[in-house]
Design a protein around this motif. Structure first.
Motif, mmCIF file in Angstrom:
data_model
loop_
_atom_site.group_PDB
_atom_site.id
_atom_site.type_symbol
_atom_site.label_atom_id
_atom_site.label_comp_id
_atom_site.label_asym_id
_atom_site.label_seq_id
_atom_site.Cartn_x
_atom_site.Cartn_y
_atom_site.Cartn_z
ATOM 1 N N ASP A 97 0.454 -1.401 -0.014
ATOM 2 C CA ASP A 97 0.087 0.060 0.014
ATOM 3 C C ASP A 97 1.049 1.039 0.316
ATOM 4 O O ASP A 97 0.276 2.436 0.297
ATOM 5 N N PHE A 98 2.171 1.387 -0.287
ATOM 6 C CA PHE A 98 2.970 2.015 -0.383
ATOM 7 C C PHE A 98 3.670 2.744 -1.927
ATOM 8 O O PHE A 98 4.131 1.020 -2.046
ATOM 9 N N ALA A 99 3.832 3.663 -2.523
ATOM 10 C CA ALA A 99 4.264 4.563 -3.271
ATOM 11 C C ALA A 99 5.195 4.948 -3.584
ATOM 12 O O ALA A 99 3.999 6.196 -2.092
ATOM 13 N N ASP A 100 6.434 5.467 -3.813
ATOM 14 C CA ASP A 100 7.189 6.256 -3.735
ATOM 15 C C ASP A 100 7.036 7.429 -4.037
ATOM 16 O O ASP A 100 6.920 7.419 -5.109
ATOM 17 N N PRO A 101 7.100 8.783 -3.634
ATOM 18 C CA PRO A 101 6.178 9.766 -4.158
ATOM 19 C C PRO A 101 6.912 10.413 -4.953
ATOM 20 O O PRO A 101 6.677 11.178 -5.536
ATOM 21 N N LYS A 102 8.255 10.067 -5.050
ATOM 22 C CA LYS A 102 9.439 10.564 -6.452
ATOM 23 C C LYS A 102 9.214 10.033 -7.184
ATOM 24 O O LYS A 102 10.173 10.258 -8.085
ATOM 25 N N PHE A 103 8.676 8.699 -7.255
ATOM 26 C CA PHE A 103 8.925 7.446 -8.354
ATOM 27 C C PHE A 103 8.802 8.336 -9.870
ATOM 28 O O PHE A 103 9.898 8.337 -11.092
ATOM 29 N N ASP A 104 7.769 8.966 -10.591
ATOM 30 C CA ASP A 104 7.135 9.156 -11.747
ATOM 31 C C ASP A 104 8.316 10.060 -12.257
ATOM 32 O O ASP A 104 8.304 9.911 -13.498
ATOM 33 N N GLU A 105 9.142 11.456 -10.613
ATOM 34 C CA GLU A 105 9.724 12.359 -11.135
ATOM 35 C C GLU A 105 10.975 11.972 -11.546
ATOM 36 O O GLU A 105 11.398 12.180 -12.629
ATOM 37 N N HIS A 106 11.816 11.221 -10.795
ATOM 38 C CA HIS A 106 12.880 10.003 -10.661
ATOM 39 C C HIS A 106 12.797 9.714 -12.683
ATOM 40 O O HIS A 106 13.815 9.429 -13.303
ATOM 41 N N ARG A 107 11.657 8.782 -12.573
ATOM 42 C CA ARG A 107 11.895 7.884 -14.022
ATOM 43 C C ARG A 107 11.580 8.923 -15.222
ATOM 44 O O ARG A 107 12.309 7.944 -15.817
ATOM 45 N N ARG A 108 10.784 9.700 -14.993
ATOM 46 C CA ARG A 108 10.699 11.065 -15.997
ATOM 47 C C ARG A 108 11.803 11.573 -16.609
ATOM 48 O O ARG A 108 12.374 11.552 -17.092
ATOM 49 N N GLY A 109 12.595 11.737 -15.057
ATOM 50 C CA GLY A 109 13.801 12.711 -15.234
ATOM 51 C C GLY A 109 14.950 12.083 -16.135
ATOM 52 O O GLY A 109 15.947 11.802 -16.855
ATOM 53 N N ALA A 110 15.038 10.526 -15.346
ATOM 54 C CA ALA A 110 15.912 9.488 -16.152
ATOM 55 C C ALA A 110 15.732 8.965 -17.372
ATOM 56 O O ALA A 110 16.574 9.025 -18.730
ATOM 57 N N GLN A 111 14.427 9.082 -18.171
ATOM 58 C CA GLN A 111 14.132 9.109 -19.515
ATOM 59 C C GLN A 111 14.157 9.418 -20.151
ATOM 60 O O GLN A 111 14.903 9.855 -21.366
ATOM 61 N N ALA A 112 13.626 11.064 -20.059
ATOM 62 C CA ALA A 112 14.231 12.526 -20.967
ATOM 63 C C ALA A 112 16.133 12.836 -20.922
ATOM 64 O O ALA A 112 16.357 13.325 -22.265
ATOM 65 N N ALA A 113 16.507 12.211 -20.437
ATOM 66 C CA ALA A 113 18.354 12.285 -20.287
ATOM 67 C C ALA A 113 18.953 11.082 -20.646
ATOM 68 O O ALA A 113 20.210 10.702 -21.047
ATOM 69 N N GLY A 114 17.830 10.247 -21.172
ATOM 70 C CA GLY A 114 18.487 8.806 -22.053
ATOM 71 C C GLY A 114 19.214 7.725 -20.986
ATOM 72 O O GLY A 114 20.194 7.008 -21.592
ATOM 73 N N VAL A 115 18.794 7.752 -19.395
ATOM 74 C CA VAL A 115 19.281 6.822 -18.863
ATOM 75 C C VAL A 115 18.882 5.773 -18.436
ATOM 76 O O VAL A 115 16.980 6.038 -18.006
ATOM 77 N N PRO A 116 19.070 4.383 -18.704
ATOM 78 C CA PRO A 116 18.249 3.017 -18.549
ATOM 79 C C PRO A 116 17.599 2.756 -16.928
ATOM 80 O O PRO A 116 18.864 3.570 -16.009
ATOM 81 N N TRP A 117 16.217 2.483 -17.113
ATOM 82 C CA TRP A 117 15.581 2.664 -15.532
ATOM 83 C C TRP A 117 15.431 1.316 -15.270
ATOM 84 O O TRP A 117 14.674 0.178 -16.759
ATOM 85 N N GLY A 118 15.082 0.971 -14.345
ATOM 86 C CA GLY A 118 14.193 -0.093 -14.257
ATOM 87 C C GLY A 118 14.039 0.744 -12.252
ATOM 88 O O GLY A 118 13.885 1.102 -12.186
ATOM 89 N N ALA A 119 12.580 -0.422 -11.719
ATOM 90 C CA ALA A 119 11.830 0.152 -11.077
ATOM 91 C C ALA A 119 12.154 -1.626 -9.692
ATOM 92 O O ALA A 119 12.004 -2.470 -10.831
ATOM 93 N N TYR A 120 12.209 -0.822 -8.910
ATOM 94 C CA TYR A 120 12.156 -1.705 -8.041
ATOM 95 C C TYR A 120 11.004 -1.910 -6.776
ATOM 96 O O TYR A 120 10.700 -0.623 -6.396
ATOM 97 N N HIS A 121 10.470 -2.860 -6.184
ATOM 98 C CA HIS A 121 10.110 -2.820 -4.845
ATOM 99 C C HIS A 121 10.436 -3.500 -3.117
ATOM 100 O O HIS A 121 11.190 -5.291 -3.343
ATOM 101 N N TYR A 122 10.138 -2.908 -2.745
ATOM 102 C CA TYR A 122 10.655 -3.254 -1.085
ATOM 103 C C TYR A 122 9.428 -4.222 -0.399
ATOM 104 O O TYR A 122 8.950 -3.847 -0.657
ATOM 105 N N TYR A 123 10.101 -5.206 0.044
ATOM 106 C CA TYR A 123 8.942 -6.680 -0.234
ATOM 107 C C TYR A 123 8.986 -6.935 1.979
ATOM 108 O O TYR A 123 9.341 -6.144 2.550
ATOM 109 N N TYR A 124 8.009 -6.982 2.332
ATOM 110 C CA TYR A 124 6.957 -6.648 3.316
ATOM 111 C C TYR A 124 7.033 -8.894 3.819
ATOM 112 O O TYR A 124 6.052 -8.478 3.171
ATOM 113 N N PHE A 125 6.696 -9.131 4.897
ATOM 114 C CA PHE A 125 6.542 -10.275 4.856
ATOM 115 C C PHE A 125 4.989 -10.671 5.884
ATOM 116 O O PHE A 125 4.247 -11.800 5.324
ATOM 117 N N CYS A 126 4.596 -8.922 5.871
ATOM 118 C CA CYS A 126 3.344 -9.270 6.530
ATOM 119 C C CYS A 126 1.740 -9.192 5.328
ATOM 120 O O CYS A 126 0.814 -9.094 5.998
#
Length: 266
Positions: A97-126
């Motif tokens: 239930d948590f989404a990083d508030p900077k994800f879209d900003e970082h993703r779009r910035g990397a894309q615009a600069a031509g930096v290849p990107w992938g996303a990561y998920h931090y896992y909780y066992f609950c």
């Protein structure tokens, strides 16, 4: 007496010769071996708390990149790329239930600069794996340049979830998460983990899985014996042009040619 002793020793040798010890685990040579000449030093970034590397230095690897999250202020991705940043893994979600508030900003910035990107998920066992996978898919669009990442580590400082399942449960949950994302995005995610988690859970036994290993005080081949690794996180206190403050820096295990081939899905 002497004859009986000799006969006993001979029998012991015969029995020992008939036994087979444990067979070594097969490893992928290109993912395990160092593939760059140690005499070459590639562009290196600064570090606020540098480690005195006694073994193979991170600078011996040519392809470096960042992992970032909400803790990084706005990044000048063009400057970062010009300084030698070749990729970025960007935090997207954690738990169910948590989404990083900077994800879209970082993703779009990397894309615009031509930096290849992938996303990561931090896992909780609950939360079950399928819920967390659905949450990630809900927040991360298709079109990434790199495989996405499942970040699995213990969470002793969490206020809500400190569960530590046994290794079999951990591997089963990871398998479910990876399978769901692979079906959706078309490429199997990488698993990021730490030294203690790797040792406690035997997560390295996961089939068809590439690993991104954290090791800030030693080369992975010493800290994770016989581990198959694709990425190495070698510092959490890196200093990179275009990034304000300290940042995690990682290297790809391979040459620029191997990087281009792997990035394209090879």
């Amino acid at each position: 007496m002497r004859q009986a002793l000799l006969l006993a020793l001979a029998a012991l040798v015969i029995v020992s010769c008939g036994r087979r010890g444990p067979q070594p685990q097969a490893v992928e040579p290109q993912a395990f071996a160092d593939t760059t000449p140690p005499s070459i030093i590639y562009p290196a970034f600064g570090d606020a708390d540098p480690h005195p590397w006694e073994d193979r230095h991170p600078g011996h690897y040519p392809v470096h990149g960042l992992d970032v999250s909400r803790w990084q202020p706005p990044i000048d991705w063009r400057t970062a790329r010009a300084s030698g940043v070749s990729f970025a893994f960007i935090k997207a979600t954690e738990g169910g239930d948590f989404a990083d508030p900077k994800f879209d900003e970082h993703r779009r910035g990397a894309q615009a600069a031509g930096v290849p990107w992938g996303a990561y998920h931090y896992y909780y066992f609950c939360r079950p794996a399928h819920e967390q996978a659905r949450w990630f898919i809900q927040n991360v669009p298709k079109g990434a340049d790199l495989p996405h990442v499942l970040d699995m580590e213990w969470t002793p400082h969490s206020k809500t979830c400190r569960i530590r399942p046994d290794g079999r449960t951990v591997r089963a949950e990871a398998q479910k998460f990876l399978d769901i994302l692979e079906r959706h995005y078309g490429r199997r995610p990488i698993v990021y983990t730490t030294v203690d988690f790797y040792g406690d859970t035997d997560i390295g036994r996961l089939p068809k899985t590439e690993f991104w290993l954290r090791s800030v005080a030693g080369h992975p081949r010493n800290v994770y014996p016989r581990a198959i690794w694709r990425f190495w996180q070698y510092t959490g206190t890196g200093l990179v042009p275009g990034v304000q403050g300290k940042v995690d820096i990682n290297t790809f295990n391979g040459t620029p040619e191997a990087w281009a081939h792997w990035k394209a899905g090879g």
